[in-house]
Design a protein around this motif. Structure first.
Motif, PDB file in Angstrom:
ATOM      1  N   PHE A 350      -0.673  -0.159   2.884  1.00 38.25           N
ATOM      2  CA  PHE A 350      -1.795   0.770   2.833  1.00 38.25           C
ATOM      3  C   PHE A 350      -2.632   0.576   4.095  1.00 38.25           C
ATOM      4  N   LEU A 351      -2.698   1.612   4.911  1.00 36.84           N
ATOM      5  CA  LEU A 351      -3.450   1.575   6.166  1.00 36.84           C
ATOM      6  C   LEU A 351      -4.714   2.401   6.026  1.00 36.84           C
ATOM      7  N   ASP A 352      -5.852   1.756   6.218  1.00 33.06           N
ATOM      8  CA  ASP A 352      -7.134   2.449   6.317  1.00 33.06           C
ATOM      9  C   ASP A 352      -7.587   2.301   7.767  1.00 33.06           C
ATOM     10  N   TYR A 353      -7.229   3.278   8.564  1.00 31.46           N
ATOM     11  CA  TYR A 353      -7.452   3.173  10.011  1.00 31.46           C
ATOM     12  C   TYR A 353      -8.933   3.067  10.337  1.00 31.46           C
ATOM     13  N   ASP A 354      -9.740   3.894   9.705  1.00 30.81           N
ATOM     14  CA  ASP A 354     -11.170   3.930  10.025  1.00 30.81           C
ATOM     15  C   ASP A 354     -11.873   2.633   9.645  1.00 30.81           C
ATOM     16  N   GLN A 355     -11.432   1.984   8.569  1.00 26.93           N
ATOM     17  CA  GLN A 355     -12.020   0.717   8.152  1.00 26.93           C
ATOM     18  C   GLN A 355     -11.361  -0.478   8.833  1.00 26.93           C
ATOM     19  N   GLY A 356     -10.281  -0.234   9.561  1.00 27.45           N
ATOM     20  CA  GLY A 356      -9.603  -1.323  10.259  1.00 27.45           C
ATOM     21  C   GLY A 356      -8.894  -2.281   9.333  1.00 27.45           C
ATOM     22  N   GLN A 357      -8.210  -1.762   8.316  1.00 24.02           N
ATOM     23  CA  GLN A 357      -7.527  -2.617   7.344  1.00 24.02           C
ATOM     24  C   GLN A 357      -6.072  -2.178   7.185  1.00 24.02           C
ATOM     25  N   LEU A 358      -5.185  -3.159   7.189  1.00 27.77           N
ATOM     26  CA  LEU A 358      -3.786  -2.934   6.855  1.00 27.77           C
ATOM     27  C   LEU A 358      -3.434  -3.930   5.766  1.00 27.77           C
ATOM     28  N   SER A 359      -3.143  -3.426   4.566  1.00 30.88           N
ATOM     29  CA  SER A 359      -2.885  -4.298   3.416  1.00 30.88           C
ATOM     30  C   SER A 359      -1.441  -4.164   2.962  1.00 30.88           C
ATOM     31  N   PHE A 360      -0.883  -5.286   2.479  1.00 26.34           N
ATOM     32  CA  PHE A 360       0.490  -5.345   2.001  1.00 26.34           C
ATOM     33  C   PHE A 360       0.479  -5.672   0.511  1.00 26.34           C
ATOM     34  N   TYR A 361       1.422  -5.046  -0.223  1.00 26.84           N
ATOM     35  CA  TYR A 361       1.470  -5.204  -1.669  1.00 26.84           C
ATOM     36  C   TYR A 361       2.905  -5.399  -2.141  1.00 26.84           C
ATOM     37  N   ASP A 362       3.033  -6.142  -3.227  1.00 22.91           N
ATOM     38  CA  ASP A 362       4.292  -6.227  -3.943  1.00 22.91           C
ATOM     39  C   ASP A 362       4.317  -5.055  -4.921  1.00 22.91           C
ATOM     40  N   VAL A 363       5.199  -4.086  -4.663  1.00 20.24           N
ATOM     41  CA  VAL A 363       5.212  -2.864  -5.460  1.00 20.24           C
ATOM     42  C   VAL A 363       5.626  -3.140  -6.897  1.00 20.24           C
ATOM     43  N   ASP A 364       6.617  -4.005  -7.089  1.00 20.30           N
ATOM     44  CA  ASP A 364       7.112  -4.262  -8.441  1.00 20.30           C
ATOM     45  C   ASP A 364       6.064  -4.948  -9.313  1.00 20.30           C
ATOM     46  N   LYS A 365       5.289  -5.864  -8.714  1.00 20.82           N
ATOM     47  CA  LYS A 365       4.258  -6.569  -9.469  1.00 20.82           C
ATOM     48  C   LYS A 365       2.891  -5.906  -9.346  1.00 20.82           C
ATOM     49  N   ARG A 366       2.780  -4.933  -8.453  1.00 20.69           N
ATOM     50  CA  ARG A 366       1.503  -4.259  -8.164  1.00 20.69           C
ATOM     51  C   ARG A 366       0.413  -5.286  -7.860  1.00 20.69           C
ATOM     52  N   SER A 367       0.722  -6.136  -6.889  1.00 16.20           N
ATOM     53  CA  SER A 367      -0.209  -7.191  -6.522  1.00 16.20           C
ATOM     54  C   SER A 367      -0.378  -7.238  -5.013  1.00 16.20           C
ATOM     55  N   HIS A 368      -1.540  -7.717  -4.593  1.00 13.12           N
ATOM     56  CA  HIS A 368      -1.885  -7.799  -3.179  1.00 13.12           C
ATOM     57  C   HIS A 368      -1.271  -9.042  -2.549  1.00 13.12           C
ATOM     58  N   LEU A 369      -0.787  -8.912  -1.316  1.00  8.85           N
ATOM     59  CA  LEU A 369      -0.183 -10.028  -0.597  1.00  8.85           C
ATOM     60  C   LEU A 369      -1.050 -10.507   0.557  1.00  8.85           C
ATOM     61  N   TYR A 370      -1.465  -9.578   1.421  1.00  7.80           N
ATOM     62  CA  TYR A 370      -2.195  -9.978   2.623  1.00  7.80           C
ATOM     63  C   TYR A 370      -2.870  -8.742   3.218  1.00  7.80           C
ATOM     64  N   THR A 371      -3.967  -8.975   3.943  1.00  4.15           N
ATOM     65  CA  THR A 371      -4.669  -7.893   4.631  1.00  4.15           C
ATOM     66  C   THR A 371      -5.010  -8.321   6.054  1.00  4.15           C
ATOM     67  N   PHE A 372      -4.635  -7.487   7.016  1.00  8.03           N
ATOM     68  CA  PHE A 372      -5.086  -7.639   8.395  1.00  8.03           C
ATOM     69  C   PHE A 372      -6.370  -6.834   8.567  1.00  8.03           C
ATOM     70  N   SER A 373      -7.336  -7.393   9.272  1.00  9.35           N
ATOM     71  CA  SER A 373      -8.561  -6.671   9.619  1.00  9.35           C
ATOM     72  C   SER A 373      -8.650  -6.602  11.137  1.00  9.35           C
ATOM     73  N   HIS A 374      -8.740  -5.367  11.658  1.00 12.74           N
ATOM     74  CA  HIS A 374      -8.751  -5.178  13.107  1.00 12.74           C
ATOM     75  C   HIS A 374      -9.387  -3.833  13.410  1.00 12.74           C
ATOM     76  N   ASN A 375     -10.186  -3.776  14.449  1.00 12.67           N
ATOM     77  CA  ASN A 375     -10.784  -2.511  14.873  1.00 12.67           C
ATOM     78  C   ASN A 375      -9.775  -1.756  15.743  1.00 12.67           C
TER      79      ASN A 375
END
Length: 413
Positions: A350-375
């Motif tokens: 999931f990329l939120d370009y304006d907020q500077g966030q790129l998040s990764f998820y485990d689709v099968d478990k519907r759980s969050h793995l990691y988030t990069f924060s960058h402008n």
């Protein structure tokens, strides 16, 4: 003689004394540690929010002590995460209010007495939160209707906490705070988005793993088609006709040395980027990555693709990597190791370009793995890499995303 006659009284008395001693010892061992100021304050804040936010009974688990947070969690919640946020919403006091001696209730007096226990540095932060809650209670509309999306999320979080998937109800407390802050906003649906941005970005590794299905559905609504760019693919990569699958064929590059020399082509690492890049907005896509070796994320348009330069955040790549089927890591500088148990079979991004966030998820478990924060300041492209020779790395079509249809708490995760 007399002693023998009273023996029937002396022996029971001795046994009683022993039992009393053992009982006191047991009580002493079972006695719980006294609550600290931060813990008491969180409990009282939960009680106040329960009064302000309609149908927020999930917080009753906190103010009754059923869900007791560790002192460090309480302090971070008060001092690091919320005092500065709520300070923006506190109206400055008038001069007469500042000069008037303030009457303290018994709870606040108790908190002040406990400040000598080593947590006295919380005074200013606690005052901000108290002023904010006091202003809400004294406003013309002292209660807030959070909206159905928020109520469904609260039910979901409470259900998962009871199942043991959530260590505390801290995310529920944050959700209620956001609902109260945005209580008079015209669009209640923005609260789940704000909760997602806040929860999964401030602690990239230790953020909440479980994603409520209301938020998951909101992300899935932003799913879009992603196709591989053949002109960017390494010569050893074999792409499917629809440009949604790829695998490594090492001898292919030697057979196709006449491939056009494109400046955007990877010549070192076995990678490829998507045909379309992003400069704004929110975007979601899913990838079937398997369990052997892969790297997936986004790459900046200016990132160098030729040679074997490290593909990390310093060179314009924001990716997760599974190496040799055992080492899962975010390619930061230095790399951030993640538990192997988190390695997904299907990865959601999931990329939120304006907020500077790129998040990764485990689709099968519907759980969050990691988030990069960058402008982000330039176009970014989804990037994919694999060394698999027997199994394809597959970009799933947009219609493959399946939102949760449970009316309340999700029963399938």
């Amino acid at each position: 003689m007399i002693r023998e006659c009273l023996h029937f009284l002396i022996e029971p008395a001795k046994k009683l004394k022993i039992r009393l001693k053992e009982s006191r010892k047991k009580v002493k061992l079972d006695k719980k540690e006294p609550l600290l100021e931060s813990q008491l304050f969180i409990m009282e804040l939960a009680r106040e929010l329960n009064k302000i936010c309609q149908r927020s009974n999930v917080l009753s688990h906190i103010w009754t002590g059923e869900d007791l947070w560790a002192p460090t969690v309480c302090r971070d919640f008060i001092m690091v995460e919320w005092s500065s946020e709520l300070e923006k919403h506190v109206q400055p006091r008038s001069r007469s209010e500042c000069e008037r001696p303030e009457k303290r209730d018994w709870r606040e007096q108790l908190l002040c007495m406990l400040e000598s226990g080593g947590e006295g540095d919380m005074g200013a932060h606690r005052r901000i939160i108290l002023d904010w809650s006091r202003q809400i209670r004294s406003s013309p509309e002292p209660s807030v209707w959070p909206g159905e999306p928020v109520l469904m999320m609260l039910d979901d979080l409470e259900f998962q906490w009871k199942r043991g998937r959530l260590p505390t109800l801290l995310p529920a407390m944050e959700l209620v705070l956001l609902a109260v802050i945005n209580g008079h906003a015209p669009i209640k649906g923005d609260v789940p988005k704000l909760w997602l941005q806040r929860t999964q970005s401030r602690r990239s590794v230790d953020a909440l793993r479980y994603v409520p299905h209301g938020v998951w559905n909101w992300m899935c609504e932003r799913a879009e088609e992603v196709f591989l760019d053949p002109d960017s693919a390494h010569a050893d990569l074999l792409l499917s006709e629809g440009n949604t699958k790829m695998r490594c064929v090492p001898e292919r590059g030697a057979q196709q040395r006449d491939m056009p020399c494109c400046p955007q082509r990877f010549t070192g690492w076995w990678c490829a980027v998507a045909q379309e890049g992003y400069t704004s907005g929110t975007h979601y896509w899913e990838v079937e990555v398997g369990d052997r070796d892969w790297r997936v994320g986004v790459a900046c348009e200016s990132a160098v693709r030729r040679g074997y330069r490290a593909l990390n955040t310093h060179t314009g790549f924001f990716t997760l990597r599974l190496e040799r089927g055992s080492e899962l890591k975010a390619l930061t500088v230095p790399p951030t190791a993640l538990p192997r148990s988190l390695a997904p079979r299907t990865l959601g991004l999931f990329l939120d370009y304006d907020q500077g966030q790129l998040s990764f998820y485990d689709v099968d478990k519907r759980s969050h793995l990691y988030t990069f924060s960058h402008n982000f300041s330039e176009r970014v492209f989804p990037v994919f890499g694999t060394v698999e020779v027997l199994r394809d790395l597959v970009i799933r079509p947009a219609h493959a995303r399946q939102p949760c249809l449970c009316p309340g708490a999700c029963l399938w995760t």
